[in-house]
Write an enzyme that holds these catalytic residues in place. Structure first.
Site, PDB file in Angstrom:
ATOM      1  CG  ASP A   1      -6.615  -1.568  -1.897  1.00  0.00           C
ATOM      2  OD1 ASP A   1      -6.776  -2.796  -2.061  1.00  0.00           O
ATOM      3  OD2 ASP A   1      -5.768  -1.089  -1.126  1.00  0.00           O
TER       4      ASP A   1
ATOM      5  CG  ASP B   1      -2.055  -1.009   1.116  1.00  0.00           C
ATOM      6  OD1 ASP B   1      -2.479  -1.320  -0.013  1.00  0.00           O
ATOM      7  OD2 ASP B   1      -2.513  -1.488   2.162  1.00  0.00           O
TER       8      ASP B   1
END
Length: 173
Positions: free
Chosen positions: A141, A122
């Site tokens: 995402d 991330d």
């Protein structure tokens, strides 16, 4: 193969683009950032390298490793199910096809991370006024969330699709 050109599989290039863009950005982060290193872009946006061993919002991230395989299995199931749905969705159902393919590309991107690294990379870090920091996320995402939003929008714009699906399910029993 010709039977697929009239289904949602015809839009598979969207899933492929999401997967490629996701992986290219993650590789750039892995090559250029140390773990937890952060670069301020604006007052509300940073690039940061974090490893997510859990799911959304780092759910179950602090467990002893079993969650890697649990979330890998869920992702494999989701990829299979969405692929199946794409073969059953007419190509002209634009919102559904794009939504499913965005989710598919995102699921494949995060699945690849779990298998290759043992965690999801991330790196997008936002601060939201009156809320604070949003958990870091990635391109995969974004594909999943936008895809889910398009599918939800389709259900409101085209309620006949939902009704038709119910009729087909009832007829199949």
């Amino acid at each position: 193969m010709s039977q697929f050109k009239n289904t949602g599989i015809a839009w598979i290039w969207i899933a492929i683009l999401v997967f490629i863009f996701d992986q290219v950005t993650k590789i750039a982060v892995l090559q250029n950032f140390a773990l937890y290193e952060s670069v301020k872009i604006t007052d509300f946006f940073n690039l940061i390298y974090v490893q997510n061993f859990g799911a959304a919002f780092s759910f179950l991230a602090d467990h002893n490793g079993w969650q890697r395989w649990f979330f890998t299995a869920i992702a494999i199931f989701a990829v299979g199910l969405i692929s199946y749905w794409l073969t059953k969705t007419e190509k002209n159902k634009l919102l559904l096809c794009i939504g499913f393919n965005l989710i598919l590309g995102g699921a494949l991107g995060n699945l690849y991370d779990r298998v290759a690294y043992g965690f999801v990379v991330d790196f997008l870090d936002f601060t939201i006024p009156l809320y604070g920091r949003w958990p870091a996320f990635n391109i995969a995402d974004m594909g999943i969330v936008i895809g889910a939003g398009l599918i939800l929008l389709d259900s409101f714009k085209n309620p006949e699709n939902a009704e038709q699906d119910k009729k087909e399910q009832t007829a199949g029993k």
